[in-house]
Structures are given as C-alpha cells and as structure tokens.
Motif scaffolding. Structure first.
Motif, PDB file in Angstrom:
ATOM      1  N   HIS A 182     -80.432  11.695  27.933  1.00 50.82           N
ATOM      2  CA  HIS A 182     -79.232  11.001  27.459  1.00 50.82           C
ATOM      3  C   HIS A 182     -79.557  10.229  26.182  1.00 50.82           C
ATOM      4  CE1 HIS A 182     -81.340   7.955  29.821  1.00 50.82           C
ATOM      5  NE2 HIS A 182     -80.547   7.004  29.359  1.00 50.82           N
ATOM      6  N   ASP A 205     -81.805   8.437  33.655  1.00 54.54           N
ATOM      7  CA  ASP A 205     -81.470   7.129  34.230  1.00 54.54           C
ATOM      8  C   ASP A 205     -80.422   7.210  35.337  1.00 54.54           C
ATOM      9  OD1 ASP A 205     -83.305   5.960  32.655  1.00 54.54           O
ATOM     10  OD2 ASP A 205     -81.921   4.899  31.342  1.00 54.54           O
ATOM     11  N   HIS A 222     -84.973   6.432  25.319  1.00 52.37           N
ATOM     12  CA  HIS A 222     -85.251   7.831  25.674  1.00 52.37           C
ATOM     13  C   HIS A 222     -85.216   8.753  24.451  1.00 52.37           C
ATOM     14  CE1 HIS A 222     -84.899   6.987  30.031  1.00 52.37           C
ATOM     15  NE2 HIS A 222     -84.176   5.988  29.563  1.00 52.37           N
ATOM     16  N   HIS A 282     -79.915   7.133  24.852  1.00 52.57           N
ATOM     17  CA  HIS A 282     -80.253   5.715  24.875  1.00 52.57           C
ATOM     18  C   HIS A 282     -81.549   5.534  24.103  1.00 52.57           C
ATOM     19  CE1 HIS A 282     -77.814   3.969  28.514  1.00 52.57           C
ATOM     20  NE2 HIS A 282     -77.092   4.143  27.436  1.00 52.57           N
ATOM     21  N   HIS A 334     -73.945   7.183  33.803  1.00 54.26           N
ATOM     22  CA  HIS A 334     -74.778   6.255  33.019  1.00 54.26           C
ATOM     23  C   HIS A 334     -74.363   6.368  31.542  1.00 54.26           C
ATOM     24  CE1 HIS A 334     -78.289   3.888  31.974  1.00 54.26           C
ATOM     25  NE2 HIS A 334     -78.780   4.853  31.237  1.00 54.26           N
TER      26      HIS A 334
HETATM   27 ZN   LIG Z   1     -80.316   4.895  29.827  1.00 53.21          ZN
END
Ligand SMILES: [Zn+2]
Ligand SMILES: [Zn+2]
Length: 222
Positions: A57, A168, A62, A59, A150
């Motif tokens: 994802h 996550d 990551h 973020h 998320h």
């Molecule tokens: Zn995350």
C-alpha cells in the motif's frame, strides 16, 4: 518448496525478499532512507536479479524507498490501482485515526514527515494491479488479493497459495492482531480480514511486528 522468504527489518516496518530460481522479489521498501538496508540484504543473497518491487500500500513506511530502489536496481514497481495516485503524489493517506495514542500521534506527526526527510518521493508505478492479477510473468507463483480498508488499494500478495504478505491489514507487534490505528474505510476491514482467513495461508507476513503469523493463529483473530 520453491521460494525462500527473507525478512528485512527497516526502521519502521518490515520488508521481505522472496527468492526463487527465477528471481528475487521485494515486498515493501521501508521508509525513505531504507535502501542501504535492503540492498545489503539483497547482496547477502548473492543475487542481483531483483525482478519486481511489490508495494502492499501507499504509506511512507512501506513505499518510501521505492523510487530510489527502482533507480538503482531497475526493477519495476507494482501497486494496486487504487493506491497508485497516492504513490504518484508522494502522499500517505491515513483517513480517520483511532483515538488511541498511536493513532493520534500519527495524525500529529504526518505533516512533519517532509521536515524530517521521511516524505516519499513521488513515483509513477510501472504496474497497476487489480484483484486476481497474477505475477507468473515475472517468474513468481503469486496472486494479488485486494484487502482494502487501511488504504483504498491495500493488497495482500499470496505466494504459492500459502504465504500471505498482508501489509498493514495485520500486525504482530505484541500478538497477532488487526491493524487498529488508521483506515481510510474502517467498514472494509472485517471483510478484508475474513477474505484473508478464507485463503487459509500457512504463514502471514505482517507489515509491522517481530514475528510471522501462523495460519492457525490467523483464524483466531477477531
Ligand atoms: Zn500503512
Ligand atoms: Zn505501516
């Protein structure tokens, strides 16, 4: 058994190297500045054939080193279509936060990321993924499972029908548990977790936390 999984602990999160005879595949990249750690892990395998960078994802903890690793290794970056716009803008969508301390801290600290060099470089993904997409073309027996909540495009990579890289959706910080701090849509999380459970993976590799979650532990969550 045809793949070997290597866990890389970066400052904030876990990244994983998946190795098979056809190539090496990176799941997540850590925050900005994590590339030396990841390149060291790759070198330790004695391999230079990184074939794909899969992001669970968009973020910063990551995707933060994705642009640099792409430049250095030439490996294409793949992410679910719904998170690609955030990656392209270097944004970390956290939606609404839970009222626990971590949730509130995150909301306060997020605007400070650029000041501390932790804002991800914007990056156009090379591969836009959808639920059900397979990675056989890259030499890996894996399928993309869309597990949103998320973030809109949060996805789990299911390798050889038994190893789940869940980002996550889950954490193993103290014990295996759903991620409860941030969600762009909290209502999607139970269904995403159920979907992962119905896949019956042998092992789940979480985005945070110090241990891999066994399939039978997964079934006890929620
Ligand atoms: Zn995350
Ligand atoms: Zn994270």
């Amino acid at each position: 058994l045809t793949v070997t999984v290597h866990t890389i602990r970066t400052l904030w999160s876990n990244a994983y190297l998946i190795e098979n005879p056809h190539g090496v595949y990176l799941v997540d990249t850590g925050a900005p500045g994590s590339e030396p750690t990841i390149l060291r892990a790759l070198r330790a395998l004695g391999r230079s054939d990184l074939r794909l960078i899969f992001l669970t994802h968009a973020h910063f903890d990551h995707d933060g080193s994705a642009a640099t690793l792409r430049r250095i290794t030439g490996a294409p970056v793949a992410i679910h279509r719904a998170d690609a716009p955030y990656l392209a803008r270097g944004e970390t969508p956290i939606g609404s936060v839970s009222h626990n301390l971590t949730g509130r801290l995150g909301h306060m600290l997020l605007p400070l990321l650029p000041a501390v060099g932790q804002a991800p470089e914007s990056l156009q993904a090379d591969v836009l993924l959808e639920d059900g997409d397979r990675l056989d073309a890259y030499g890996l027996d894996a399928v993309v499972v869309h597990t949103p909540g998320h973030t809109p495009g949060s996805s789990t990579l299911l390798v050889e029908r038994r190893l789940a890289f869940a980002g996550d959706l889950l954490s193993s910080r103290s014990r295996p548990q759903p991620q409860r701090f941030y969600a762009t849509d909290w209502s999607q999380l139970p269904e995403s977790l159920r979907r992962l459970q119905t896949l019956h993976p042998e092992w789940v590799y979480p985005g945070h936390g110090s241990h891999t979650i066994r399939g039978d532990e997964l079934l006890t969550i929620w």
